[in-house]
Design an enzyme around this catalytic site. Sequence first.
Site, PDB file in Angstrom:
ATOM      1  N   ASP A  35      33.055 -39.152  29.438  1.00 49.05           N
ATOM      2  CA  ASP A  35      32.286 -37.976  29.030  1.00 49.05           C
ATOM      3  C   ASP A  35      32.327 -37.824  27.507  1.00 49.05           C
ATOM      4  OD1 ASP A  35      31.003 -35.553  28.905  1.00 49.05           O
ATOM      5  OD2 ASP A  35      32.230 -34.584  30.421  1.00 49.05           O
ATOM      6  N   ASP A  36      31.201 -38.060  26.848  1.00 47.36           N
ATOM      7  CA  ASP A  36      31.093 -37.913  25.390  1.00 47.36           C
ATOM      8  C   ASP A  36      31.871 -38.977  24.623  1.00 47.36           C
ATOM      9  OD1 ASP A  36      29.734 -35.640  26.143  1.00 47.36           O
ATOM     10  OD2 ASP A  36      31.003 -34.231  25.058  1.00 47.36           O
ATOM     11  N   CYS A  75      25.247 -33.972  29.343  1.00 45.63           N
ATOM     12  CA  CYS A  75      25.986 -34.282  30.568  1.00 45.63           C
ATOM     13  C   CYS A  75      25.145 -34.226  31.841  1.00 45.63           C
ATOM     14  CB  CYS A  75      27.171 -33.321  30.724  1.00 45.63           C
ATOM     15  SG  CYS A  75      28.350 -33.387  29.369  1.00 45.63           S
ATOM     16  N   ARG A  79      23.864 -37.599  34.120  1.00 43.68           N
ATOM     17  CA  ARG A  79      24.467 -37.822  35.436  1.00 43.68           C
ATOM     18  C   ARG A  79      23.418 -37.815  36.545  1.00 43.68           C
ATOM     19  NH1 ARG A  79      30.122 -37.030  34.515  1.00 43.68           N
ATOM     20  NH2 ARG A  79      30.254 -36.772  32.264  1.00 43.68           N
ATOM     21  N   LYS A 133      34.453 -35.620  37.455  1.00 44.64           N
ATOM     22  CA  LYS A 133      33.545 -34.521  37.104  1.00 44.64           C
ATOM     23  C   LYS A 133      32.145 -34.752  37.669  1.00 44.64           C
ATOM     24  CE  LYS A 133      30.865 -33.123  33.114  1.00 44.64           C
ATOM     25  NZ  LYS A 133      30.699 -33.141  31.654  1.00 44.64           N
ATOM     26  N   HIS A 135      29.071 -32.091  37.790  1.00 46.70           N
ATOM     27  CA  HIS A 135      28.126 -31.455  36.858  1.00 46.70           C
ATOM     28  C   HIS A 135      26.658 -31.568  37.277  1.00 46.70           C
ATOM     29  CE1 HIS A 135      28.204 -29.886  32.447  1.00 46.70           C
ATOM     30  NE2 HIS A 135      27.635 -29.050  33.299  1.00 46.70           N
ATOM     31  N   SER A 158      32.080 -29.571  33.397  1.00 43.29           N
ATOM     32  CA  SER A 158      32.994 -29.884  32.285  1.00 43.29           C
ATOM     33  C   SER A 158      34.154 -28.907  32.231  1.00 43.29           C
ATOM     34  CB  SER A 158      32.237 -29.817  30.950  1.00 43.29           C
ATOM     35  OG  SER A 158      31.155 -30.704  30.930  1.00 43.29           O
ATOM     36  N   HIS A 224      35.577 -35.328  26.658  1.00 47.52           N
ATOM     37  CA  HIS A 224      34.869 -34.092  26.308  1.00 47.52           C
ATOM     38  C   HIS A 224      35.845 -33.099  25.672  1.00 47.52           C
ATOM     39  CE1 HIS A 224      32.441 -30.464  26.762  1.00 47.52           C
ATOM     40  NE2 HIS A 224      31.426 -31.195  27.206  1.00 47.52           N
ATOM     41  N   ASP A 295      28.489 -41.090  29.398  1.00 42.71           N
ATOM     42  CA  ASP A 295      27.296 -40.327  29.753  1.00 42.71           C
ATOM     43  C   ASP A 295      26.357 -40.048  28.584  1.00 42.71           C
ATOM     44  OD1 ASP A 295      28.917 -38.468  28.458  1.00 42.71           O
ATOM     45  OD2 ASP A 295      28.528 -36.851  29.882  1.00 42.71           O
ATOM     46  N   ASN A 296      26.856 -40.070  27.374  1.00 42.91           N
ATOM     47  CA  ASN A 296      26.031 -39.847  26.173  1.00 42.91           C
ATOM     48  C   ASN A 296      26.902 -40.082  24.944  1.00 42.91           C
ATOM     49  OD1 ASN A 296      26.284 -36.655  27.489  1.00 42.91           O
ATOM     50  ND2 ASN A 296      27.383 -37.119  25.605  1.00 42.91           N
ATOM     51  N   LYS A 310      26.073 -36.840  20.117  1.00 43.49           N
ATOM     52  CA  LYS A 310      25.646 -36.143  21.322  1.00 43.49           C
ATOM     53  C   LYS A 310      24.538 -35.148  21.002  1.00 43.49           C
ATOM     54  CE  LYS A 310      27.396 -33.147  25.020  1.00 43.49           C
ATOM     55  NZ  LYS A 310      28.597 -32.554  25.636  1.00 43.49           N
TER      56      LYS A 310
END
Length: 470
Positions: A35-36, A75, A79, A133, A135, A158, A224, A295-296, A310
């Site tokens: 995540d991130d 996010c 996803r 996670k 989301h 998150s 994250h 994810d990004n 991001k």
Amino acid sequence: MIGRFIILAIVFLLCSCSLKNERNSKPNFIIIFTDDQGYQDLGCFGSPDIKSPYLDRMAREGVKMTSFYMAAPHCTPSRAALMTGTYPVRNNMATGDGFAVLLDGDRKGLHPNELTIAEVLKTAGYKTGMFGKWHLGDQADFLPTRQGFDEFFGLPYSYDISPYHLNNKKFDFSALPLLDGERVIEENPDCDQLTKRITQRSVHFIEQNKDEPFFLYIPHPAPHRPLYVSEQFRSEAADTLKEKIAQEDGYIDYKSRDQLYKYVINEIDWSVGQILAALKRCGIDDNTIVLFTSDNGPTKGSALPLRGKKGSSYEGGVRVPAIIRWPAGIPAGRVSDEILTAMDILPTFAKMGGATLPKDRVIDGKDILPVWLGHEASPHQAMFYHQKTELKAVRSGDWKLHVLGDSAVALYNLLEDISEQKNVLEGNEEIAEKLLKYIKEFKADLKANNRRAGWVENPITLIEKKGTNK
């Protein structure tokens, strides 16, 4: 009579062996999703100070993908794209309800009629598990267990969507719920322990399902913000940060925890090592496909040499580190710069697992196994970039065009200028017109083939908010 029974027994044994061999011939699939995490935030992707020995080993034993994209720089939409193989603007998952991502007690979520990777693979006899996670909605019909996963342990969103959020006076979030299946088992769990707990559940899932094909999805909540990591991996920073990173009632020091970034990646890398060791121990390493990606782009990490982070439609917002490893099928030690996307995973895994996709549903992803094998180039004529619901750029081959509405504003040759610093729109108008045509065709297709998100009229939070009724 005895002879007849012997013949029947032999036939039954042969059929049983045939079925067992068929099950064992199907590859297992594991997606490890951070995540991130920034493009540069691994040793094998050029980080000068982050150690990632297990992921570096994965890259040596598989394919490192250097042009792997998310469909969006946030996010929830990224996803949704991974799970459905679809641009999130097509199934109305490009944003939450009034915010860039889904929040607690949101009215919106992934529609129950959407087809996820888990649901597709279940039709081919796969056991499915998710630990991490989600989301994609916290209402009952949107939870992972309603979207094809046999098992779920983790967070619905998150871990900053909690009373410890920097701007919680504005948001008034409920306590952070930790779920096992659809049951809340803890409120405001110790997030420093989550990577270890997610890893333990994932290893247990592998051990329990080693004799049948499985799909395991491990979407880590890290890195994250705020950054969380267990004491074992922050030992180097413990002396100076111990008091500052303590989580107190109603407050957490984000800035102090930002200094933990490389240790968070170290723990994620350790987790990957635990997964690979479990596969080896269970004798299924060769026939298990492991995909690692994010994810990004990052908030605190590094996307260098890319521009942006991001939330940006520049490369740093949507181009992410990615590695695929399959000892039995994918040649080791390759680097692929072909344009690939997370949306490709659903159709690729479906075909490899023997599942059939419905013909009446538009899926934007493509089968990219031939690319992984080194046999073919990217099947994508164009890759489209969005910020929320607005199309911001398109890439085709080496060229990337940024737009404002229907007008071209900047053109970059990514082969020569990966950092998107030199606008070469002037003098390359024909190339820009070609890319604008792709955008026009894509928008027309979206208008003709779109789907709804799921909606709930009276949403509730998984943990009741004290003194309020959301």
